[in-house]
Design an enzyme around this catalytic site. Structure first.
Site, PDB file in Angstrom:
ATOM      1  N   ARG A  77      -4.423  22.261  15.450  1.00 25.57           N
ATOM      2  CA  ARG A  77      -3.248  21.427  15.633  1.00 25.57           C
ATOM      3  C   ARG A  77      -3.506  20.274  16.601  1.00 25.57           C
ATOM      4  O   ARG A  77      -2.772  19.299  16.626  1.00 25.57           O
ATOM      5  CB  ARG A  77      -2.066  22.268  16.113  1.00 25.57           C
ATOM      6  CG  ARG A  77      -0.930  22.232  15.140  1.00 25.57           C
ATOM      7  CD  ARG A  77       0.332  22.992  15.533  1.00 25.57           C
ATOM      8  NE  ARG A  77       0.164  24.197  16.274  1.00 25.57           N
ATOM      9  CZ  ARG A  77       0.614  24.364  17.513  1.00 25.57           C
ATOM     10  NH1 ARG A  77       1.181  23.364  18.173  1.00 25.57           N
ATOM     11  NH2 ARG A  77       0.484  25.529  18.106  1.00 25.57           N
ATOM     12  N   TYR A 131      11.669   3.512   0.118  1.00 30.00           N
ATOM     13  CA  TYR A 131      11.477   4.755  -0.631  1.00 30.00           C
ATOM     14  C   TYR A 131      12.710   5.627  -0.433  1.00 30.00           C
ATOM     15  O   TYR A 131      13.252   5.730   0.666  1.00 30.00           O
ATOM     16  CB  TYR A 131      10.211   5.440  -0.126  1.00 30.00           C
ATOM     17  CG  TYR A 131      10.034   6.860  -0.613  1.00 30.00           C
ATOM     18  CD1 TYR A 131      10.093   7.168  -1.969  1.00 30.00           C
ATOM     19  CD2 TYR A 131       9.810   7.896   0.284  1.00 30.00           C
ATOM     20  CE1 TYR A 131       9.937   8.461  -2.416  1.00 30.00           C
ATOM     21  CE2 TYR A 131       9.640   9.195  -0.148  1.00 30.00           C
ATOM     22  CZ  TYR A 131       9.713   9.474  -1.494  1.00 30.00           C
ATOM     23  OH  TYR A 131       9.553  10.769  -1.926  1.00 30.00           O
ATOM     24  N   ASP A 196       5.895  -0.347   5.878  1.00 29.73           N
ATOM     25  CA  ASP A 196       5.352   0.610   4.917  1.00 29.73           C
ATOM     26  C   ASP A 196       4.464  -0.177   3.957  1.00 29.73           C
ATOM     27  O   ASP A 196       4.943  -1.012   3.189  1.00 29.73           O
ATOM     28  CB  ASP A 196       6.492   1.300   4.170  1.00 29.73           C
ATOM     29  CG  ASP A 196       6.009   2.444   3.279  1.00 29.73           C
ATOM     30  OD1 ASP A 196       4.892   2.339   2.730  1.00 29.73           O
ATOM     31  OD2 ASP A 196       6.752   3.426   3.112  1.00 29.73           O
ATOM     32  N   LYS A 221      -0.651   8.393  -2.276  1.00 32.55           N
ATOM     33  CA  LYS A 221      -0.686   7.415  -3.348  1.00 32.55           C
ATOM     34  C   LYS A 221      -2.072   6.766  -3.469  1.00 32.55           C
ATOM     35  O   LYS A 221      -3.032   7.432  -3.821  1.00 32.55           O
ATOM     36  CB  LYS A 221       0.413   6.379  -3.119  1.00 32.55           C
ATOM     37  CG  LYS A 221       1.780   6.978  -2.775  1.00 32.55           C
ATOM     38  CD  LYS A 221       2.294   7.993  -3.779  1.00 32.55           C
ATOM     39  CE  LYS A 221       3.757   8.348  -3.616  1.00 32.55           C
ATOM     40  NZ  LYS A 221       4.133   9.016  -2.369  1.00 32.55           N
TER      41      LYS A 221
END
Length: 400
Positions: A77, A131, A196, A221
């Protein structure tokens, strides 16, 4: 390796390189001197250490500023060597000091909002369309944030003392509207602009060169590019990256090492894939704009592989009729995907807001892949069928 060779290696690593070269070599520069060609995948969740005092000191240092711990890894982590390679590579491509990867694009955006909220800056100014899930996250106030929706010209007037972020997407999802990022960054003043850049990728634009301080990607993507990895990443300066790492450590939105490996591999072909798919997209745009069954085509001035178009007939019939093109949400893969935003990606956005943002019920969004353009057109032509003809088709490339 002797000192002369080491110096030559370090010089090569820091010398400015073309984007295509960075895509292949960034994050991998140390492999040859280790006798490796492909980057290793480190799947460890924890790492042994017999120096507990040293571990305590490194964890204290991380708690102070979120800097990556010096020396060997400590715990998954806190960071992973394979994921770090991808982060290094993406930062080089976007032209930022650092990048921090997460388990998804939404986890990445959530981390940015949490960083600003932890500083008492809970207000966000945002420009639609975004989005759909980003829109919903802000509108619903799920992280305790408050949002003011504006058009780009209204950003400066919407800023408040507690504004922590201005959020835009350009080209926007799903209408492909473009925003003048340089002008918007100026309007933001001292408030960070988060752009973005999922649709454009650093191949077509690097928002930091236009004044943005944070760059967000749904790495699921184009960065991955093969539809087999889910991830998000924020490119930014090192100070903000440290805060993002602290949030990632606390909330656990870490990226799996295998995903980090796939993303690093995906970056190596990113320029080639984006340029090839963009060429096919431009040709499909030309044909769609001349087709009487299509009411309007949206395509950004900077180009790219994303197309949006509105049909005169029933868009659901088009979705049902494709055979080569895959009817599926998401984008940026090597195969072409088509979807109906009002039904899927932006369904979660309230209907009035959706329509005001230009997301009509007849809009279809297509992510063009690497297939031959003639095969794609044959499938699309068949799916469009003998739809009702309306007024002459218009091609939209206007900026917001």
């Amino acid at each position: 390796m002797d000192s002369a060779s080491t110096h030559a290696y370090d010089h090569a690593r820091t010398t400015p390189r073309a984007l295509a070269t960075e895509a292949v070599h960034a994050g991998r520069d140390d492999l040859a001197r280790q006798g490796l060609h492909a980057p290793p995948i480190d799947l460890s969740t924890t790492y042994p250490s017999y120096d507990s005092r040293g571990e305590a000191a490194r964890i204290d240092a991380f708690a102070t500023d979120g800097a990556e711990p010096d020396g060997p890894p400590i715990y998954g982590r806190l960071g992973n060597p394979t994921v770090a390679r991808f982060e290094t590579a993406l930062a080089r491509l976007e032209g930022t000091e650092s990048a921090v990867a997460f388990a998804s694009g939404m986890a990445a955006l959530s981390a940015v909002l949490l960083v600003r909220a932890s500083m008492g800056l809970r207000h966000v100014v945002a420009v639609r369309p975004l989005y759909g899930c980003s829109d919903h996250l802000l509108t619903a106030g799920l992280l305790g944030t408050e949002v003011t929706w504006v058009d780009p010209a209204g950003v400066a007037d919407a800023l408040r003392p507690d504004t922590g972020l201005v959020l835009v997407e350009s080209p926007a999802n799903p209408t492909l509207a473009e925003i003048d990022l340089r002008g918007l960054a100026h309007a933001c003043g001292s408030v960070p602009l988060l752009a973005d850049n999922t649709f454009a990728t650093p191949v077509l634009q690097r928002p930091v060169e236009q004044g943005a301080r944070l760059v967000l990607h749904s790495a699921t993507k184009y960065l991955g590019g093969h539809g087999d990895v889910m991830a998000g990443v924020v490119a930014c300066d090192e100070e903000f990256a440290g805060r993002l790492r602290q949030v990632r450590f606390a909330t656990g939105g870490v990226l799996h090492p295998l995903a980090g490996y796939l993303l690093l591999r995906g970056l190596s072909t990113l320029p080639v894939r984006v340029r090839a798919a963009s060429g096919a997209a431009a040709e499909l745009v030309r044909r769609l704009a001349a087709d009487p069954r299509v009411a309007r085509v949206h395509y950004p001035r900077i180009g790219g592989a994303m197309i949006a178009f509105e049909v005169h007939g029933d868009p659901h019939d088009v979705i049902a009729a494709v055979r080569l093109i895959t009817p599926a949400v998401s984008l940026g893969s090597v195969d072409t995907l088509i979807q109906h935003p009002a039904s899927i990606s932006h369904r979660i956005v309230e209907e009035t807001d959706r329509r005001c943002a230009g997301v009509s019920d007849r809009l279809l969004r297509m992510s063009v892949g690497l297939e031959d353009v003639e095969d794609l057109w044959a499938d699309l032509d068949g799916a469009l069928g003998a739809g009702a003809c309306g007024e002459r088709t218009s091609l939209s490339t206007s900026s917001v």
